[in-house]
Design a protein around this motif. Structure first.
Motif, short mmCIF file in Angstrom:
data_model
loop_
_atom_site.label_atom_id
_atom_site.label_comp_id
_atom_site.label_asym_id
_atom_site.label_seq_id
_atom_site.Cartn_x
_atom_site.Cartn_y
_atom_site.Cartn_z
N PRO A 230 -4.91 4.65 -5.87
CA PRO A 230 -3.71 3.87 -6.04
C PRO A 230 -3.09 4.14 -7.41
CG PRO A 230 -5.77 2.53 -6.44
CD PRO A 230 -6.08 3.90 -5.92
N ARG A 231 -1.74 3.75 -7.74
CA ARG A 231 -1.19 3.73 -9.01
C ARG A 231 -1.51 2.35 -9.78
NH1 ARG A 231 4.40 4.18 -8.94
NH2 ARG A 231 4.29 4.85 -11.05
N ILE A 232 -1.33 1.35 -8.95
CA ILE A 232 -1.74 -0.01 -9.42
C ILE A 232 -2.79 -0.75 -8.62
CG2 ILE A 232 -0.51 -2.39 -9.65
CD1 ILE A 232 2.11 -0.72 -9.47
N LEU A 233 -3.56 -0.76 -9.41
CA LEU A 233 -4.81 -1.71 -8.89
C LEU A 233 -5.07 -3.22 -9.26
CD1 LEU A 233 -7.88 -1.36 -7.38
CD2 LEU A 233 -8.82 -0.44 -9.42
N ILE A 234 -5.14 -3.89 -8.36
CA ILE A 234 -5.12 -5.38 -8.74
C ILE A 234 -6.63 -5.74 -8.13
CG2 ILE A 234 -4.22 -7.71 -8.19
CD1 ILE A 234 -1.94 -6.62 -7.22
N TRP B 18 -10.79 1.01 -1.73
CA TRP B 18 -9.68 0.67 -2.35
C TRP B 18 -9.18 2.09 -3.18
CZ3 TRP B 18 -5.93 -1.67 0.05
CH2 TRP B 18 -6.29 -2.67 0.63
N LEU B 19 -10.34 2.57 -3.79
CA LEU B 19 -10.35 3.64 -4.59
C LEU B 19 -9.92 4.90 -3.72
CD1 LEU B 19 -13.04 3.42 -7.16
CD2 LEU B 19 -10.79 2.92 -7.24
N LEU B 20 -10.42 5.00 -2.57
CA LEU B 20 -10.02 6.08 -1.55
C LEU B 20 -8.47 6.43 -1.48
CD1 LEU B 20 -12.76 5.85 1.21
CD2 LEU B 20 -12.44 7.58 -0.35
N THR B 21 -7.65 5.10 -1.61
CA THR B 21 -6.19 5.17 -1.38
C THR B 21 -5.55 5.88 -2.67
OG1 THR B 21 -5.73 2.98 -2.69
CG2 THR B 21 -6.25 2.88 -0.08
N MET C 129 1.02 -1.29 0.17
CA MET C 129 0.12 0.09 0.05
C MET C 129 0.89 1.23 0.03
SD MET C 129 -3.03 -1.21 2.80
CE MET C 129 -3.72 0.12 2.97
N LYS C 130 1.79 1.15 0.83
CA LYS C 130 2.92 2.20 0.72
C LYS C 130 3.73 2.73 -0.61
CE LYS C 130 4.37 2.23 5.35
NZ LYS C 130 5.52 2.12 6.64
N LEU C 131 3.48 1.47 -1.42
CA LEU C 131 4.03 1.70 -2.82
C LEU C 131 2.88 2.21 -3.74
CD1 LEU C 131 6.31 -1.42 -2.56
CD2 LEU C 131 7.23 0.95 -2.86
N GLY C 132 1.88 2.31 -3.32
CA GLY C 132 0.79 2.74 -4.08
C GLY C 132 0.06 1.74 -4.81
N MET C 133 0.06 0.54 -4.02
CA MET C 133 -0.84 -0.81 -4.70
C MET C 133 -2.21 -0.95 -3.90
SD MET C 133 2.31 -3.30 -5.45
CE MET C 133 1.29 -4.68 -6.22
N ALA C 134 -3.08 -1.36 -4.76
CA ALA C 134 -4.59 -1.64 -4.18
C ALA C 134 -5.13 -3.03 -4.43
CB ALA C 134 -5.63 -0.69 -4.33
N PHE C 135 -5.54 -3.92 -3.41
CA PHE C 135 -5.93 -5.50 -3.99
C PHE C 135 -7.13 -5.67 -3.47
CE2 PHE C 135 -5.33 -9.97 -2.63
CZ PHE C 135 -5.55 -10.33 -3.81
N VAL D 158 -4.11 5.04 -14.24
CA VAL D 158 -3.93 4.14 -13.31
C VAL D 158 -3.40 2.59 -14.08
CG1 VAL D 158 -5.15 2.47 -11.45
CG2 VAL D 158 -5.39 4.82 -11.40
N ALA D 159 -2.73 1.87 -13.57
CA ALA D 159 -2.53 0.42 -14.23
C ALA D 159 -3.25 -0.64 -13.36
CB ALA D 159 -1.02 0.01 -13.99
N VAL D 160 -3.99 -1.31 -14.16
CA VAL D 160 -4.95 -2.31 -13.79
C VAL D 160 -4.72 -3.88 -14.06
CG1 VAL D 160 -7.42 -2.90 -13.42
CG2 VAL D 160 -6.76 -0.70 -13.92
N LEU D 161 -4.43 -4.44 -13.04
CA LEU D 161 -4.35 -6.07 -13.21
C LEU D 161 -5.50 -6.78 -12.97
CD1 LEU D 161 -2.10 -8.22 -13.85
CD2 LEU D 161 -1.99 -8.49 -11.47
N MET D 162 -6.56 -7.29 -13.81
CA MET D 162 -7.76 -7.60 -13.56
C MET D 162 -7.90 -9.38 -13.86
SD MET D 162 -11.24 -6.59 -15.22
CE MET D 162 -11.01 -7.64 -16.73
N ILE D 163 -8.28 -9.94 -12.65
CA ILE D 163 -8.26 -11.61 -12.85
C ILE D 163 -9.89 -11.66 -13.02
CG2 ILE D 163 -8.16 -13.60 -11.55
CD1 ILE D 163 -5.73 -12.30 -9.89
#
Length: 526
Positions: free
Chosen positions: A447-451, A442-445, A358-364, A479-484
């Protein structure tokens, strides 16, 4: 039009009007015999919310009746009333033509109504057999549980349903899909006349869905009435004989599945046209934000390598058990990888905890909102603020409550969360609205990377389109998005590229223009 009752003819036969009346009564008796369950004018309100407003519903013997509607339409509330969990405020329930007042879930079971809940309710530290026959265990002559007979009963049930699970293993050792099959077997074990299935295929593979449908057809042939709740249109047309649609707590209509199209049902559900299910837009793809090389988690996945760019949606496809979710958890530090390299903006980083990620800008967003997502006993505000409580809203060691609440309210409005307010317990919301709250968290954070792991599981078509639009908007903002996702149309419709996994290995990455279902499934089964 006849206005007077005609007398019998000389031959003594009934006149036309009397004959029509006789046929009408016979039709009514046939209807009563054919109808296992009938709901008339049922209403139910919770503080600030009218969940059901005079709804109708009917299940006939030997049929599968699908119940459709957006999240918050009232489907689960009605089913909980039928299963004895809630008491209706008004209206009537009839079983086999007789009015009943259900005093609780046990009363409903005793009257022949069983329900398989969307959120599984098994005891993890008990065996499969103990879970299925709890409160109904066979006893020996000394009054103790007869474990040999308990196992044999379970094995006989599994043989009848072609389920290959050891009755003596503890439930906690089973996969989610296997637990789902145990829940189904438990419901069937009551030999109920009415069986309610709430999203039964949400965790099943294609082959397991085929197996489940075989069980449902077998029950239908035995004269059971199946109530089937699903958001998957293809399942409706394959298994359901008829369907009913609810919208905003109101009954909209009932039709035979053979009489309508997918578009007709969506229009009834949402009250409008869904013109674009996958609103994918061409947005500028920026520099590489996340780079993964030879990422490995011993015994789970190995040598996974890919790059993710700003503004890109990278879809991840693969069958259940392919390792997709495990890769996501490793990237976010939930279960750190044992080897391999992760780089952010070209710099190597070590992610061993979610806090570090989270400190690195990631959300999951996790795939299991009940076990690893929601704090079910807390309200919406507590759930939504959980990821930002100690970061963006702290000043001089004090939490800025007013600003935090204002932003949570705005997020709730933007995501169209249906709830009386932020202080409503999240367990009282529908599954789709719970999912929206988690996305809002997670959007409140920012993020730069959203998983996103299964972001639209258990969500209706209208809410899916909203979430897809939101993801597209975020990608447009860089935002960079990784979507499973397990849903092929979602992967193909939303992704710029698709990474495919099979049994813990990455088997290929396909560009959007080259991606189709055949190619993805070929890579997913190699």
């Amino acid at each position: 039009m006849l206005t007077a009752k005609m007398a019998p003819t000389a031959s003594g036969s009934a006149a036309p009007f009397e004959l029509a009346a006789t046929l009408e009564h016979e039709s009514e008796r046939e209807h009563q015999h054919d109808c296992l369950l009938e709901v008339r004018g049922v209403g139910k309100s919770f503080p600030g919310v009218v969940a059901l407003d005079g709804v109708e519903f009917r299940v006939r013997r030997g049929t599968v009746h699908a119940l459709m509607g957006e999240n918050g339409a009232g489907k689960s509330t009605l089913m909980k009333i039928i299963a004895g969990i809630y008491m209706p405020d008004k209206g009537e329930i009839r079983l086999k033509g007789e009015p009943v007042k259900l005093q609780g879930p046990l009363d409903a079971l005793n009257r022949g109504i069983a329900m398989i809940h969307q959120e599984l309710n098994l005891m993890p530290y008990m065996t499969v057999a103990e879970n299925i026959w709890i409160r109904r265990e066979p006893q020996n002559r000394f009054g103790f549980v007869d474990h040999a007979q308990l196992r044999q009963r379970t094995q006989d049930l599994f043989d009848r349903l072609s389920i290959d699970i050891d009755p003596e293993v503890e439930v906690r050792t089973l996969s989610v899909a296997s637990r789902q099959m145990v829940e189904i077997a438990k419901a069937v074990s009551f030999d109920s006349d009415v069986l309610i299935m709430d999203e039964p295929t949400s965790a099943l593979t294609e082959s397991e869905v085929v197996h489940l449908f075989r069980i449902i057809r077998q029950l239908r042939e035995q004269g059971k009435g199946i109530v089937y709740i699903t958001h998957k249109m293809n399942e409706l047309f394959e298994i359901a004989d008829e369907f009913s649609v609810f919208r905003d707590g109101k009954y909209i209509g009932t039709h035979a599945s053979s009489d309508v199209t997918r578009e007709d049902i969506i229009r009834m559900m949402v009250g409008r046209e869904i013109t674009q299910m996958f609103p994918k837009e061409e947005v500028p793809i920026g520099d590489v934000v996340l780079s993964v090389k030879n990422l490995t988690l011993d015994g789970v996945f190995r040598d996974v390598s890919f790059e993710l760019r700003a503004g890109e949606i990278l879809g991840v496809a693969g069958l259940v058990g392919s390792g997709r979710s495990n890769v996501a958890e490793a990237l976010f530090g939930v279960v750190p990888a044992t080897s391999g390299e992760i780089r952010l903006d070209g710099q190597p980083v070590k992610i061993d905890t979610p806090a570090r990620a989270m400190k690195l800008g990631m959300a999951f967003l996790t795939e299991d909102r009940k076990d690893t997502g929601c704090f079910l006993n807390l309200d919406l505000l507590s759930n939504m603020e959980a990821a930002v409580l100690k970061t963006r809203y702290v000043k001089f060691n004090f939490i800025q409550q007013a600003a935090l609440k204002r932003d949570c309210e705005e997020m709730s409005r933007m995501l169209r969360v249906k709830a009386p307010g932020l202080h409503e317990e999240i367990q009282n919301l529908s599954g789709g609205n719970q999912q929206k709250v988690l996305i809002g968290r997670w959007l409140l954070t920012k993020p730069r990377i959203l998983i996103l792991d299964e972001p639209t599981r258990g969500i209706d078509v209208g809410a899916k389109a909203e979430i897809h639009r939101l993801v597209t908007k975020l990608a447009g903002q860089g935002v960079a998005v990784l979507m499973i996702s397990s849903e092929m149309p979602e992967v193909l419709g939303m992704s710029d590229r698709v990474m495919v996994m099979h049994e813990g290995r990455m088997t290929g990455i396909v560009e959007r223009k080259d991606a189709d279902q055949v190619r993805i499934m070929d890579l997913a089964s190699r």
